[in-house]
Motif scaffolding. Structure first.
Motif, PDB file in Angstrom:
ATOM      1  N   ALA A  91       0.947  -1.249  -0.264  1.00 48.42           N
ATOM      2  CA  ALA A  91       0.035  -0.095   0.103  1.00 48.42           C
ATOM      3  C   ALA A  91       0.818   1.268   0.089  1.00 48.42           C
ATOM      4  O   ALA A  91       0.484   2.235  -0.698  1.00 48.42           O
ATOM      5  CB  ALA A  91      -0.891  -0.037   1.388  1.00 48.42           C
ATOM      6  N   LEU A  92       1.944   1.051   0.695  1.00 47.97           N
ATOM      7  CA  LEU A  92       2.775   2.329   0.874  1.00 47.97           C
ATOM      8  C   LEU A  92       3.592   2.603  -0.484  1.00 47.97           C
ATOM      9  O   LEU A  92       3.823   3.766  -1.051  1.00 47.97           O
ATOM     10  CB  LEU A  92       3.798   2.233   1.772  1.00 47.97           C
ATOM     11  N   TYR A  93       4.121   1.532  -1.160  1.00 49.36           N
ATOM     12  CA  TYR A  93       4.681   1.493  -2.372  1.00 49.36           C
ATOM     13  C   TYR A  93       3.654   2.117  -3.535  1.00 49.36           C
ATOM     14  O   TYR A  93       4.046   2.819  -4.635  1.00 49.36           O
ATOM     15  CB  TYR A  93       5.155   0.294  -2.853  1.00 49.36           C
ATOM     16  N   ASP A  94       2.614   1.596  -3.524  1.00 48.03           N
ATOM     17  CA  ASP A  94       1.496   2.087  -4.518  1.00 48.03           C
ATOM     18  C   ASP A  94       1.096   3.299  -4.397  1.00 48.03           C
ATOM     19  O   ASP A  94       0.749   4.279  -5.187  1.00 48.03           O
ATOM     20  CB  ASP A  94       0.119   1.081  -4.175  1.00 48.03           C
ATOM     21  N   THR A  95       1.111   4.199  -3.239  1.00 45.04           N
ATOM     22  CA  THR A  95       0.599   5.383  -3.000  1.00 45.04           C
ATOM     23  C   THR A  95       1.653   6.434  -2.792  1.00 45.04           C
ATOM     24  O   THR A  95       1.336   7.561  -3.035  1.00 45.04           O
ATOM     25  CB  THR A  95      -0.369   5.574  -1.752  1.00 45.04           C
ATOM     26  N   ARG A  96       2.649   5.733  -2.811  1.00 46.81           N
ATOM     27  CA  ARG A  96       4.169   6.957  -2.714  1.00 46.81           C
ATOM     28  C   ARG A  96       5.294   6.523  -3.530  1.00 46.81           C
ATOM     29  O   ARG A  96       5.840   5.575  -3.344  1.00 46.81           O
ATOM     30  CB  ARG A  96       4.632   7.047  -1.235  1.00 46.81           C
ATOM     31  N   SER A  97       4.926   7.222  -4.787  1.00 41.79           N
ATOM     32  CA  SER A  97       5.683   6.619  -5.959  1.00 41.79           C
ATOM     33  C   SER A  97       7.266   6.797  -5.753  1.00 41.79           C
ATOM     34  O   SER A  97       8.216   6.160  -6.180  1.00 41.79           O
ATOM     35  CB  SER A  97       5.540   7.429  -7.057  1.00 41.79           C
ATOM     36  N   SER A  98       7.819   7.617  -4.726  1.00 42.07           N
ATOM     37  CA  SER A  98       9.232   7.939  -4.555  1.00 42.07           C
ATOM     38  C   SER A  98       9.668   6.858  -3.481  1.00 42.07           C
ATOM     39  O   SER A  98      10.836   6.781  -3.345  1.00 42.07           O
ATOM     40  CB  SER A  98       9.353   9.268  -3.973  1.00 42.07           C
ATOM     41  N   THR A  99       8.807   6.014  -2.809  1.00 42.60           N
ATOM     42  CA  THR A  99       9.424   5.123  -1.766  1.00 42.60           C
ATOM     43  C   THR A  99      10.194   4.176  -2.681  1.00 42.60           C
ATOM     44  O   THR A  99       9.655   3.371  -3.513  1.00 42.60           O
ATOM     45  CB  THR A  99       8.109   4.382  -1.246  1.00 42.60           C
ATOM     46  N   GLN A 100      11.293   3.669  -1.897  1.00 45.48           N
ATOM     47  CA  GLN A 100      12.426   2.818  -2.343  1.00 45.48           C
ATOM     48  C   GLN A 100      12.588   1.705  -1.189  1.00 45.48           C
ATOM     49  O   GLN A 100      13.090   0.656  -1.763  1.00 45.48           O
ATOM     50  CB  GLN A 100      13.471   3.335  -3.037  1.00 45.48           C
ATOM     51  N   ALA A 101      12.254   2.086  -0.121  1.00 47.15           N
ATOM     52  CA  ALA A 101      12.345   1.208   1.032  1.00 47.15           C
ATOM     53  C   ALA A 101      11.368   1.611   2.197  1.00 47.15           C
ATOM     54  O   ALA A 101      10.950   2.635   2.299  1.00 47.15           O
ATOM     55  CB  ALA A 101      13.711   1.397   1.513  1.00 47.15           C
ATOM     56  N   ILE A 102      11.110   0.410   2.886  1.00 49.13           N
ATOM     57  CA  ILE A 102      10.188   0.348   4.087  1.00 49.13           C
ATOM     58  C   ILE A 102      10.667  -0.371   5.311  1.00 49.13           C
ATOM     59  O   ILE A 102      11.069  -1.507   5.051  1.00 49.13           O
ATOM     60  CB  ILE A 102       8.716  -0.169   3.448  1.00 49.13           C
ATOM     61  N   VAL A 103      10.578   0.314   6.311  1.00 50.60           N
ATOM     62  CA  VAL A 103      10.798  -0.285   7.749  1.00 50.60           C
ATOM     63  C   VAL A 103       9.612  -0.531   8.508  1.00 50.60           C
ATOM     64  O   VAL A 103       9.071   0.657   8.831  1.00 50.60           O
ATOM     65  CB  VAL A 103      11.954  -0.031   8.135  1.00 50.60           C
ATOM     66  N   HIS A 104       9.415  -1.606   9.174  1.00 57.75           N
ATOM     67  CA  HIS A 104       8.344  -1.906  10.284  1.00 57.75           C
ATOM     68  C   HIS A 104       8.706  -2.443  11.343  1.00 57.75           C
ATOM     69  O   HIS A 104       9.442  -3.414  11.217  1.00 57.75           O
ATOM     70  CB  HIS A 104       7.046  -2.529   9.385  1.00 57.75           C
ATOM     71  N   LEU A 105       8.459  -1.722  12.566  1.00 58.53           N
ATOM     72  CA  LEU A 105       9.186  -2.277  13.770  1.00 58.53           C
ATOM     73  C   LEU A 105       7.902  -2.431  14.753  1.00 58.53           C
ATOM     74  O   LEU A 105       6.810  -1.900  14.626  1.00 58.53           O
ATOM     75  CB  LEU A 105      10.265  -1.421  14.329  1.00 58.53           C
ATOM     76  N   HIS A 106       8.314  -2.866  15.733  1.00 51.57           N
ATOM     77  CA  HIS A 106       7.405  -3.232  17.061  1.00 51.57           C
ATOM     78  C   HIS A 106       8.127  -2.236  17.994  1.00 51.57           C
ATOM     79  O   HIS A 106       8.090  -2.838  19.414  1.00 51.57           O
ATOM     80  CB  HIS A 106       7.288  -4.525  17.643  1.00 51.57           C
ATOM     81  N   SER A 107       8.848  -1.212  17.795  1.00 55.43           N
ATOM     82  CA  SER A 107       9.297  -0.278  18.755  1.00 55.43           C
ATOM     83  C   SER A 107       8.545   0.143  20.108  1.00 55.43           C
ATOM     84  O   SER A 107       7.345   0.638  19.925  1.00 55.43           O
ATOM     85  CB  SER A 107      10.230   0.732  18.160  1.00 55.43           C
TER      86      SER A 107
END
Length: 231
Positions: free
Chosen positions: A80-96
């Motif tokens: 979903a983030l890649y589809d809606t933000r064309s500039s995105t090349q990397a995503i990090v998801h944590l449980h911080s």
């Protein structure tokens, strides 16, 4: 950048995040979008501290597994983030811990979760939206993220953790770390009526660094006070 270097970087950053307690156990995941539209993704049920470059999941542009271990079940939120933000090349998801804790507080504004506390909080993570609770891996979370129409590079999943997008893996990691530190500051100062950045100071950061804030006028306290916690 070569495939092998990208794999090494994912494992190196994953280990760094794990060793500092930012994503415990087998929680968290990382993805990188490749030139052909496919992805490199951390595997499901894998500890970020012990990733194997050869076992990272390689997906095609349609999400089909080409090689490596089965990918994280959080593919929908990455997609979903890649589809809606064309500039995105990397995503990090944590449980911080601190970022998760903030999502449980009753006063949180889902449009702007945290007040403008530090310049780097805004410069790295921007303003952050809160997504309602969905069970891990629920495809419905993708619809919620798409509903933000790409306005946010960082979101918090209620009772779950942060998801941060950037143009580079390093940028996504740094932004996630900055978001966690801002959440920690918020919790430490909650109820103490601290001074936050003023609207003028926020406007200066926006003008100087070209920041794109979804709600640039949504600054807590015209006097720079972080109102809205326990006045």
């Amino acid at each position: 950048m070569s495939d092998s270097k990208l794999r090494e970087d994912m494992c190196r950053y994953g280990r760094s995040l794990f060793e500092r307690g930012l994503t415990p156990g087998s929680s968290g995941n990382i993805s990188i979008r490749l030139d052909d539209g496919g992805w490199l993704v951390t595997p499901t049920n894998a500890s970020m501290g012990f990733l194997d470059p050869a076992r990272l999941a390689r997906l095609d542009r349609n999400g089909r597994l080409l090689s490596g271990d089965p990918p994280t079940k959080e593919i929908p939120l990455h997609s979903a983030l890649y589809d809606t933000r064309s500039s995105t090349q990397a995503i990090v998801h944590l449980h911080s811990t601190h970022a998760v804790a903030v999502t449980m507080l009753p006063e949180i504004d889902p449009r702007v979760v945290l007040p403008p506390m530090t310049p780097y909080g805004l410069m790295r993570a921007g303003q952050t939206a809160l997504i309602p609770y969905y069970r891990p891996g629920d495809p419905a979370v993708a619809d919620a993220i798409r509903g933000l129409a790409g306005r946010y590079s960082s979101v918090l999943l209620a009772n779950h953790g942060p998801v941060v997008a950037a143009t580079t893996l390093e940028g996504a990691v740094f932004a996630t770390e900055e978001l966690e530190e801002t959440a920690k500051l918020y919790l430490l100062l909650r109820g103490m009526n601290p001074r936050c950045l003023t609207p003028a100071q926020v406007a200066d950061l926006v003008a100087t660094f070209g920041l794109e804030l979804p709600h640039p006028d949504h600054v807590h306290g015209h006097d720079g006070r972080c109102h809205g916690s326990e006045d």
